[in-house]
Scaffold this motif. Structure first.
Motif, short mmCIF file in Angstrom:
data_model
loop_
_atom_site.label_atom_id
_atom_site.label_comp_id
_atom_site.label_asym_id
_atom_site.label_seq_id
_atom_site.Cartn_x
_atom_site.Cartn_y
_atom_site.Cartn_z
N LYS A 1 0.77 -1.05 -0.13
CA LYS A 1 -0.05 0.24 0.12
C LYS A 1 0.74 1.36 0.13
N ALA A 2 2.17 1.13 0.23
CA ALA A 2 3.11 2.30 0.28
C ALA A 2 2.87 3.13 -0.94
N GLN A 3 2.63 2.80 -1.97
CA GLN A 3 2.68 3.63 -3.22
C GLN A 3 1.28 4.49 -3.06
N THR A 4 0.17 3.93 -2.54
CA THR A 4 -0.91 4.76 -2.46
C THR A 4 -1.05 5.82 -1.42
N MET A 5 0.28 5.75 -0.35
CA MET A 5 0.07 6.61 0.60
C MET A 5 0.95 8.10 0.33
N THR A 6 0.57 9.06 1.13
CA THR A 6 1.06 10.20 0.96
C THR A 6 2.49 9.91 1.40
N GLN B 1 2.21 9.72 5.26
CA GLN B 1 1.76 8.52 5.93
C GLN B 1 2.76 7.37 5.76
N ALA B 2 3.44 7.40 4.61
CA ALA B 2 4.40 6.48 4.70
C ALA B 2 5.50 6.38 5.58
N ARG B 3 5.74 7.52 5.78
CA ARG B 3 7.01 7.73 6.97
C ARG B 3 6.58 7.50 8.21
N SER B 4 5.33 7.75 8.35
CA SER B 4 4.53 7.48 9.68
C SER B 4 4.44 6.13 10.04
N THR B 5 4.01 5.18 9.00
CA THR B 5 3.70 4.06 9.11
C THR B 5 5.20 3.27 9.29
N GLU B 6 5.99 3.68 8.59
CA GLU B 6 7.26 2.77 8.67
C GLU B 6 7.83 3.13 9.77
N ALA B 7 7.81 4.42 10.64
CA ALA B 7 8.27 4.39 11.83
C ALA B 7 7.58 3.65 12.89
N GLN B 8 6.39 3.53 12.46
CA GLN B 8 5.59 2.72 13.65
C GLN B 8 6.04 1.01 13.62
N LEU B 9 6.19 0.53 12.29
CA LEU B 9 6.62 -0.68 12.13
C LEU B 9 8.07 -0.77 12.59
N MET B 10 9.00 0.15 12.49
CA MET B 10 10.45 0.01 12.93
C MET B 10 10.39 0.07 14.60
N LYS B 11 9.45 0.60 15.30
CA LYS B 11 8.97 0.80 16.65
C LYS B 11 8.51 -0.54 17.23
N LYS B 12 7.72 -1.14 16.37
CA LYS B 12 7.09 -2.51 16.75
C LYS B 12 8.31 -3.44 16.72
#
Length: 208
Positions: A97-102, A105-116
């Motif tokens: 879904k990364a290509q459909t994100m702003t 949004q992509a940076r925020s989601t990536e940061a959340q995944l890295m934190k997890k």
């Protein structure tokens, strides 16, 4: 994870190296061994030995502890695998879904995944350290139980030395007539069976 051998090797090393049960009694040396027939000991031969490997194999406390810790290792491994697969699925979904994100949004989601991921690694390390600490505590408890029973046993027999014999250890030969392993195992198991921990283990086994 080496969940089947960690406890075993920790305890074997602890006992084989540290628990060479040197219990020296200086009083009444001439009288102590003369009347004792236990373990084939005669006058002037007040040294007996315990086979360490056999002791571990047959001591119920060791078997119960080993089983309990192996179960905890297994449960932790399953939990980590489940959490890891869940995180992988989230990463795969993000990649789709990364290509459909702003960009935000992509940076925020990536940061959340890295934190997890970081949290999962920290949890794994903390949980494994806790199990290792518990194993070390059980090793120490095992040592103390064996040492305490050896001392109790020796009060009735007045040996100068009760040695720990193991294959590859410092004792190259041991006369089988001096082997008191079975008597020590029977005494240890009887003491453990009468203890609260032993009763709890028996009740748990009976309920299954």
């Amino acid at each position: 994870m080496n969940n089947n051998t960690s406890l075993i090797w920790n305890i074997v090393l602890s006992i084989a190296v540290a628990v060479l049960f040197f219990l020296h009694f200086s009083g009444n040396k001439s009288e102590a061994g003369a009347g004792s027939s236990d373990g084939g000991v005669v006058a002037g031969r007040r040294t007996v030995y315990v086979q360490v490997d056999s002791l571990l194999t047959n001591y119920d406390f060791f078997k119960d502890t080993k089983k309990a810790l192996e179960n905890k290792h297994f449960q932790l491994e399953n939990e980590l695998n489940t959490k890891g697969r869940s995180l992988q699925n989230e990463v795969a979904f993000f990649q789709q879904k990364a290509q459909t994100m702003t960009p935000d949004q992509a940076r925020s989601t990536e940061a959340q995944l890295m934190k997890k991921q970081q949290d999962l690694v920290a949890y794994r390390d903390q949980a494994m350290a806790g199990l290792q600490q518990e194993e070390a505590g059980k090793n120490e408890e095992l040592y103390k139980q064996i040492r305490a029973y050896i001392e109790k046993y020796n009060k009735e027999n007045n040996y100068e030395y009760v040695l720990g014999y193991s294959l590859g250890g410092g004792i190259l030969f041991a006369d089988k007539s001096l082997d008191v392993t079975q008597k020590i195992i029977e005494g240890l198991n009887k003491t453990y069976k009468e203890s609260d921990a032993g009763k709890a283990s028996a009740d748990s086994t009976a309920k299954k």
